[in-house]
Design an enzyme around this catalytic site. Structure first.
Site, PDB file in Angstrom:
ATOM      1  N   GLU A 173      60.046  77.320 147.492  1.00 40.48           N
ATOM      2  CA  GLU A 173      59.789  76.629 148.811  1.00 40.48           C
ATOM      3  C   GLU A 173      58.550  76.514 149.214  1.00 40.48           C
ATOM      4  O   GLU A 173      57.685  77.322 148.817  1.00 40.48           O
ATOM      5  CB  GLU A 173      60.704  77.098 149.826  1.00 40.48           C
ATOM      6  CG  GLU A 173      60.811  78.495 150.246  1.00 40.48           C
ATOM      7  CD  GLU A 173      59.478  79.213 150.609  1.00 40.48           C
ATOM      8  OE1 GLU A 173      58.746  78.631 151.256  1.00 40.48           O
ATOM      9  OE2 GLU A 173      59.105  80.495 150.213  1.00 40.48           O
ATOM     10  N   GLU A 315      57.014  80.289 147.517  1.00 36.87           N
ATOM     11  CA  GLU A 315      57.009  79.412 146.230  1.00 36.87           C
ATOM     12  C   GLU A 315      57.753  79.767 144.932  1.00 36.87           C
ATOM     13  O   GLU A 315      57.710  78.824 144.415  1.00 36.87           O
ATOM     14  CB  GLU A 315      55.391  79.335 145.836  1.00 36.87           C
ATOM     15  CG  GLU A 315      54.344  79.155 146.840  1.00 36.87           C
ATOM     16  CD  GLU A 315      52.873  79.265 146.155  1.00 36.87           C
ATOM     17  OE1 GLU A 315      52.982  79.056 144.749  1.00 36.87           O
ATOM     18  OE2 GLU A 315      52.006  78.888 146.927  1.00 36.87           O
TER      19      GLU A 315
END
Length: 350
Positions: A173, A315
């Site tokens: 994310e 991430e």
């Protein structure tokens, strides 16, 4: 789009006593002391049960990063401005983020999904335009998203996975202020004190952390009567978290292996498990984040992470760093000799 009814996929439990016994027998009879490969052995058992096979095959691994902005960023809960979400998505699409490096290293196909970035993004081969809105609303003043948006976001995450090849998917994310949403979801869904789950996020100092704690305390009180999982997601969540939760549910329904990253991905897993508990069988928790509260989230889900590297980048980076362990679990089960095949004496009765 005006979806109002949440349509959840059917998820089968991986429980299979006969297969589990066969897998455990294979694991125990490899040329090693009983249990000597530790967590790698329980991982091999989990993967075999997911794939309903004594021979694990990991095909075409996918990395999906969901990006979105959060209205609560306007309350000053992050050390970075909201514009960084857009800038980091651009960096990912240019190939320069940490997740790009690790995806290239480990052979993962990478896609970035615009779940709700507060800006328009130009078309790109690795970008899926799935924007629900230009960021969530400020959850200090009302729900982060409407119930219709929450349902739409979950369904969109499911649809993203349906189009992916392979049998392994990792989720990451990007979203400034998303540790705030994750902490609120954890506090409400797990019934934990907010003070125990609010962390420094992108690097807050003590004064900034105290401010974030005060803001989130006010936000949680504003939604004191919200407890049902979907309503909690709508009130306190983020578009990237909700879309990732839907993606996890769909992946589990297709019996894919799901690699769960750190605190934010963990919050999505928490939501997914609250909606359909059977999803947990398919989740491989890859690392323990340094973000405060993640160890409590893992404990609540009774999950043991594979790595603890003091990371807090997000991430999906922690998920990809754990990937070689899944490969090793697969390979030792398939290629390592047994005591019988190697002509090695087993443990004596002494």
């Amino acid at each position: 789009m005006t979806e109002k009814t949440l349509l959840l996929p059917a998820i089968e439990t991986t429980a299979d006593a006969a297969l589990a016994a066969r897998l455990q027998h294979r694991i125990d009879n490899k040329t090693k002391p009983l249990g000597a490969l530790g967590q790698l052995e329980s991982l091999a058992l989990q993967l075999g049960l997911i794939q309903r096979s004594e021979a694990i095959r990991l095909d075409a691994p996918q990395m999906v990063v969901f990006a979105a902005d959060h209205g609560i960023a306007s309350e000053g809960v992050s050390a970075f401005p909201q514009a960084v979400t857009l800038q980091m998505v651009g960096n990912m699409l240019a190939g320069g983020a940490a997740i790009n490096v690790f995806a290239r290293q480990h052979g993962f196909a990478l896609q970035v999904v615009d779940a709700g970035v507060a800006a328009e993004l130009a078309d790109h081969p690795q970008l899926l335009q799935r924007k629900i809105a230009a960021g969530t609303a400020n959850l200090c003043e009302g729900p982060a998203m409407s119930m219709v948006q929450a349902v739409q976001t979950l369904h969109t995450g499911m649809a993203v996975v349906k189009d992916l090849p392979g049998n392994v998917v990792a989720f990451g994310e990007m979203g400034i202020a998303n540790t705030s949403a994750a902490a609120l979801l954890l506090a409400r869904l797990a019934g934990l004190p907010l003070a125990d789950v609010v962390g420094r996020g992108t690097g807050l100092d003590n004064t900034q952390l105290a401010h974030k704690q005060a803001v989130l305390t006010r936000a949680l009180a504003h939604h004191a009567d919200v407890h049902e999982p979907l309503a909690v997601l709508a009130a306190l969540g983020g578009f990237e978290i909700a879309m990732m939760a839907g993606a996890m549910l769909q992946a589990a329904s297709e019996r894919r292996v799901v690699l769960v990253d750190g605190f934010i991905a963990g919050a999505a897993a928490l939501v997914a498990c609250a909606l359909l508990p059977a999803v947990k069988d398919y989740l491989v928790f890859c690392h323990r984040s340094a973000e405060r509260g993640h160890h409590l989230l893992l404990a609540h889900l009774q999950a043991t992470p594979l790595l603890d590297l003091d990371m807090r980048l997000g991430e999906g980076t922690g998920a990809l760093l754990a990937w070689p362990l899944l490969q090793s679990a697969s390979l030792f089960l398939d290629e390592m000799a047994s005591f019988d095949s190697a002509g090695v004496s087993g443990k004596t009765g002494a």
